[in-house]
Design an enzyme around this catalytic site. Structure first.
Site, PDB file in Angstrom:
ATOM      1  N   GLU A 490      -2.076  -2.342  -7.924  1.00 61.40           N
ATOM      2  CA  GLU A 490      -1.807  -0.974  -8.196  1.00 61.40           C
ATOM      3  C   GLU A 490      -0.872  -0.558  -9.482  1.00 61.40           C
ATOM      4  O   GLU A 490      -1.279  -0.489 -10.586  1.00 61.40           O
ATOM      5  CB  GLU A 490      -1.040  -0.300  -7.095  1.00 61.40           C
ATOM      6  CG  GLU A 490      -1.144   1.365  -7.113  1.00 61.40           C
ATOM      7  CD  GLU A 490      -0.964   1.900  -5.772  1.00 61.40           C
ATOM      8  OE1 GLU A 490      -1.295   1.042  -4.651  1.00 61.40           O
ATOM      9  OE2 GLU A 490      -0.944   2.891  -5.686  1.00 61.40           O
ATOM     10  N   GLU A 762       8.554   0.721   0.159  1.00 62.58           N
ATOM     11  CA  GLU A 762       7.688   1.942   0.277  1.00 62.58           C
ATOM     12  C   GLU A 762       7.751   2.732   1.558  1.00 62.58           C
ATOM     13  O   GLU A 762       7.692   3.795   1.565  1.00 62.58           O
ATOM     14  CB  GLU A 762       6.306   1.324   0.240  1.00 62.58           C
ATOM     15  CG  GLU A 762       5.168   2.355   0.021  1.00 62.58           C
ATOM     16  CD  GLU A 762       4.102   1.833  -0.471  1.00 62.58           C
ATOM     17  OE1 GLU A 762       3.548   0.501  -0.279  1.00 62.58           O
ATOM     18  OE2 GLU A 762       3.035   2.513  -0.808  1.00 62.58           O
TER      19      GLU A 762
HETATM   20  C1  RAM Z   1       0.656   4.998  -2.685  1.00 63.95           C
HETATM   21  C2  RAM Z   1       1.745   4.822  -3.038  1.00 63.95           C
HETATM   22  C3  RAM Z   1       2.402   5.812  -4.196  1.00 63.95           C
HETATM   23  C4  RAM Z   1       2.164   7.021  -3.799  1.00 63.95           C
HETATM   24  C5  RAM Z   1       0.486   7.250  -3.392  1.00 63.95           C
HETATM   25  C6  RAM Z   1       0.165   8.610  -2.873  1.00 63.95           C
HETATM   26  O1  RAM Z   1      -0.405   4.530  -3.752  1.00 63.95           O
HETATM   27  O2  RAM Z   1       2.536   4.767  -1.821  1.00 63.95           O
HETATM   28  O3  RAM Z   1       3.841   5.419  -4.089  1.00 63.95           O
HETATM   29  O4  RAM Z   1       2.596   7.791  -4.586  1.00 63.95           O
HETATM   30  O5  RAM Z   1       0.088   6.341  -2.528  1.00 63.95           O
END
Ligand code: RAM
Length: 883
Positions: A490, A762
């Site tokens: 990502e 996260e």
């Molecule tokens: C995931 C990650 C990222 C967030 C998006 C919406 O890809 O948690 O940090 O901003 O979702």
């Protein structure tokens, strides 16, 4: 006087002034830390009216700048080569705009400044500093080149060319960029310590070039340039849909070396089809997957003079001209920073050879090895070990994060990757010949070269670890672009994460240049209808845009940077983008209500599973959207006021009233209860002043009750979390904010700390209490969003606050709020005026506070538990009283 009487009243025990005077200065004041457009001696200033900043050092208390004198010249003897002088009675020392004759392109200008203060002291002239203007479109005379045939190989091509420098050189300047990434070498040496050049921008719109002063490195006679190209963000894998070649399938180089000889004549060397290319040892290199390097394929001397190009070296191909806009660097380059030695080398229960570096970081491992030719050593990277102590990579999803080195014959070699980075604390090593020792392994952290500006410490070691984790979350995810995470497939510029963390980021490090650069990408990638993508640079689908709290990055970050650095220019530059975003919301809103579109909402909020319907902490997404509609409109109004756009102020003030009324009509009962009875709902409603004055107190009470109902736990996600403690403090509940901050059980900020985290996670429960993991689909252990609490820690615990009306800490508010059983706390912040410090102790009922305010800045100190407000000027102050 007895002690109790002594301490019965507030008093200032003493005020000492500590000052540092630069060596050799007998003056009472001096000027230092000169920057142009936030950067020290920048090489590629595109702004035709660059802005100058400096800091005053003063030995005298209450010092303000009374006047300044700037001079700009064409060489170090500025006075004799002068192009502009400006003498002004003014206290402005930050971002003073050049107002001389038009600057020539690709030209080095020298400048210095001297100042007088309000006490009649005068500084000497500062040291001479410089800036160099960038190239205009017509200055580019070189060609884009690529490899012979089609660029289909996974290998990194090497391009080389020898140049004859015919005479004594006065200056030699290289201008380089690439589609993909490049590493440039001259006469066998890397020409700079930049990594991941030319950086990641919205390549469809603009591409940065770098400028290198090679005056000292070129020699008379033949010189060889060798440049290796990598896929990078341009051609490699990017985005989680498995795509590659998002920007293009052909890696290319644009290079221009401009030499001015001592006799005044000039010569320009360029890329063309006389360059030769060949593949080398880098068999593949990809940001997510890692690099494979076969030392047997090295071609010693390829980047030096006299190398014999064999038949594999083919003429490079000139590519047709294209329209991409080439721009100078407005942020810092990526560089190497801290290094780490292994704290442990061990075998896991599964028998894997694993190295623990003790810190989750972003960068790579430098490996020393020696063994028979063809020996393959593989380095896998992981952030965590699983419950059983085995190497865990499932959360990387499809990112391989692994580097492979193939040895050449029995010589000691040192390896590091070129065009990839890894997010890791643990490294698994396969195939190492002989015994693996700590000597063979060094981990190096890489990130954008932002100066650390802030530090925070307290008497609570877990809180200190939290601050450490926040700073490492920032380091790992500020690699040219603010990313959500640095390890899985990502690593994207998620706008919501960036807006949530921006104010904290600006405490920890100097992010003025970093965000100036990235905000240009936000504007560039804004859709035609004004909507703002989920990620910037946008490598997702075009329609992946317009999520409340994500897209609002367009208004939030410029305003945050204005407040932190006093940079009106970023508001000017982003104003159109800010307005387009607000107008977009208005265009999709019905009756001033934004209740359409798809939104991430309060992303990753706490989902209790013991609740009746499991939805107690769910905040209605449209309700959230309406609060961000108001917030963005408010920030647009703020910016319009700063920029003197009165018509806009009036128009958007009227709109803001309607937005708030529509919110109340839709979401609040007559008794003041909100449609979603959640922490985030109350936090956003209060933070953005959505509720009528008379309803606010009870809303804050409901918020506090909700927190109590969860046993002093937060339930907020990405959008509620940054404001949670701020709202509590604003409504008089510092104690509740402290309860949340000091909470060690899940969900809380300290729960991951207790679980051994060295970065921000996260999710609140990335590792669950039983040691198992959250879903591997989305479980990063290096994600800064929840680190947004750092802003509250600086602002409330140690009490260092900017004042928006006088931004950039021209005026400082010092308002510490002891609590949470802390017996001490201290923070420092290197502002654009100089160092602000606030540190306190609370022992045996005595509160002691030390404050430092830099020259040309003033402060208000609000002493806790008293109503006392002290107005102070620059200098050091000590306050002490019974608490
Ligand atoms: C995931 C990650 C990222 C967030 C998006 C919406 O890809 O948690 O940090 O901003 O979702």
């Amino acid at each position: 006087m007895s002690l109790p009487i002594l301490f019965s009243r507030l008093f200032i025990v003493f005020t000492v002034l500590v000052f540092s005077v630069a060596e050799g200065f007998s003056q009472k004041i001096a000027v230092q830390n000169l920057t142009v457009e936030h950067l020290v001696n920048p090489f590629s200033v595109d702004n035709s009216k660059p802005r100058f900043s400096w800091k005053m050092q003063s030995a005298v208390k209450n010092t303000l700048q009374a006047s300044y004198e700037i001079r700009v010249g064409k060489n170090e003897a500025i006075d004799k080569s002068r192009v502009w002088t400006s003498t002004k009675k003014s206290d402005q020392s930050v971002l003073v705009t050049y107002a001389g004759p038009d600057l020539e392109s690709k030209t080095k200008y020298f400048w210095q400044v001297r100042v007088k203060d309000n006490h009649g002291n005068a500084s000497k002239w500062s040291q001479v500093q410089w800036f160099q203007t960038g190239l205009t479109e017509k200055d580019w005379v070189s060609n884009w080149i690529t490899v012979y045939g089609k660029d289909t190989s996974l290998a990194s091509p090497m391009l080389r060319k020898e140049f004859n420098i015919r005479k004594k050189v006065k200056t030699a300047t290289a201008y380089i960029t690439a589609k993909g990434l490049y590493e440039a070498r001259l006469n066998g040496q890397r020409i700079s310590d930049h990594y991941f050049a030319p950086g990641w921008t919205s390549y469809q719109d603009h591409l940065q070039y770098q400028v290198y002063d090679l005056t000292e490195s070129v020699k008379t006679g033949l010189n060889a340039f060798g440049v290796t190209l990598g896929d990078g963000w341009y051609k490699g894998r990017i985005g989680f849909a498995g795509q590659s070649k998002f920007y293009g399938d052909t890696r290319a180089l644009l290079f221009q070396l401009e030499v001015v000889y001592a006799d005044g004549t000039k010569e320009i060397f360029i890329t063309d089809d006389t360059w030769k290319s060949s593949n080398g040892p880098i068999l593949s290199s990809d940001i997510y997957n890692g690099e494979t390097y076969d030392a047997r394929k090295e071609q010693p001397g390829w980047d030096d003079v006299g190398f014999e190009e064999n038949a594999l070296w083919k003429a490079a191909k000139i590519l047709p001209k294209d329209k991409v806009k080439l721009v100078g660097m407005s942020g810092p380059p990526v560089r190497k920073h801290e290094t780490f030695k292994p704290i442990k080398i061990f075998k896991t229960p599964l028998g894997e050879s694993v190295v623990d570096f003790g810190q989750n970081m972003v960068g790579w491992v430098i490996l020393k090895a020696k063994g028979p030719a063809g020996t393959k050593i593989t380095l896998g990277h992981a952030e965590v070990l699983d419950k059983a102590g085995n190497f865990y990579t499932t959360n990387l999803r499809s990112a391989k994060q692994s580097n492979e080195y193939i040895l050449k014959d029995n010589v000691a070699q040192s390896f590091e990757p070129h065009f990839t980075f890894q997010g890791f604390r643990y490294v698994k090593i396969d195939g190492y010949p002989g015994e693996l020792t700590t000597d063979a392994l060094t981990a190096v952290a890489i990130y954008s070269d932002m100066k650390q500006t802030g530090s925070f410490t307290s008497s609570n070691t877990m809180l200190n670890q939290l601050q450490h984790n926040i700073q490492w979350g920032q380091k790992g995810n500020f690699v040219d672009v603010p990313t959500d995470c640095p390890q899985r497939d990502e690593r994207l510029g998620w706008t919501g994460d960036a807006q949530a963390f921006a104010t904290t980021a600006a405490y920890n490090m100097d992010v003025a240049g970093f965000f100036t650069k990235w905000m240009k990408d936000v504007s560039a990638d804004q859709l035609e209808n004004g909507s703002v993508p989920y990620v910037v640079p946008n490598v997702l689908n075009k329609r992946d845009a317009g999520s409340a709290g994500w897209a609002d990055v367009a208004t939030i970050v410029p305003w945050d940077m204005y407040v932190a650095y006093g940079d009106k220019g970023i508001l000017t530059a982003q104003y159109t983008s800010m307005k387009r975003w607000v107008n977009y919301i208005s265009s999709v809103a019905k009756n001033d209500l934004w209740n359409s579109g798809s939104h991430f909402g309060d992303w990753l909020f706490y989902r209790p599973n013991d609740d009746n319907d499991g939805r107690a902490a769910v905040t209605d997404k449209y309700m959230i959207a309406q609060t961000f509609y108001a917030h963005s409109t408010q920030l647009l109004i703020n910016a319009a006021k700063v920029l003197g756009k009165t018509d806009d102020v009036n128009q958007y003030e009227a709109l803001l009233k309607r937005i708030k009324q529509a919110y109340v009509n839709e979401n609040m009962t007559a008794n003041g209860k909100l449609a979603s009875n959640t922490q985030t709902a109350y936090v956003l409603a209060l933070q953005f002043d959505m509720l009528p004055e008379e309803n606010r107190k009870q809303a804050a009470e409901r918020l506090v009750q909700n927190i109590k109902d969860y046993g002093n736990h937060l339930t907020t996600g990405f959008l509620g979390t940054p404001y949670l403690c701020h709202v509590l403090s604003r409504f008089g509940y510092d104690n509740v904010a402290y309860d949340l901050l000091m909470q060690e059980s899940y969900p809380s900020w300290l729960y991951p700390v207790k679980m051994g985290a060295t970065t921000i996670w996260e999710r609140w429960d990335g590792i669950k209490q039983d040691g198992s993991f959250q879903t591997p689909d989305m479980n990063s252990f290096n994600h800064y969003a929840y680190g947004a609490i750092g802003d509250w820690m600086y602002k409330n615990i140690t009490g260092i606050n900017p004042v928006a009306e006088n931004p950039g800490y021209k005026e400082v508010l010092i308002a510490p709020k002891p609590g949470g059983k802390l017996s001490s706390a201290a923070a420092e912040l290197e502002t654009v005026y100089g160092l602000v410090k606030s540190s306190w102790t609370l022992e045996n009922g005595i509160f002691k506070l030390d404050v430092t305010i830099p020259a040309n800045s003033t402060a208000t100190v609000i002493l806790p538990k008293t109503d006392k407000k002290e107005k102070i000027g620059s200098g050091n102050y000590h306050f002490e009283y019974r608490y």
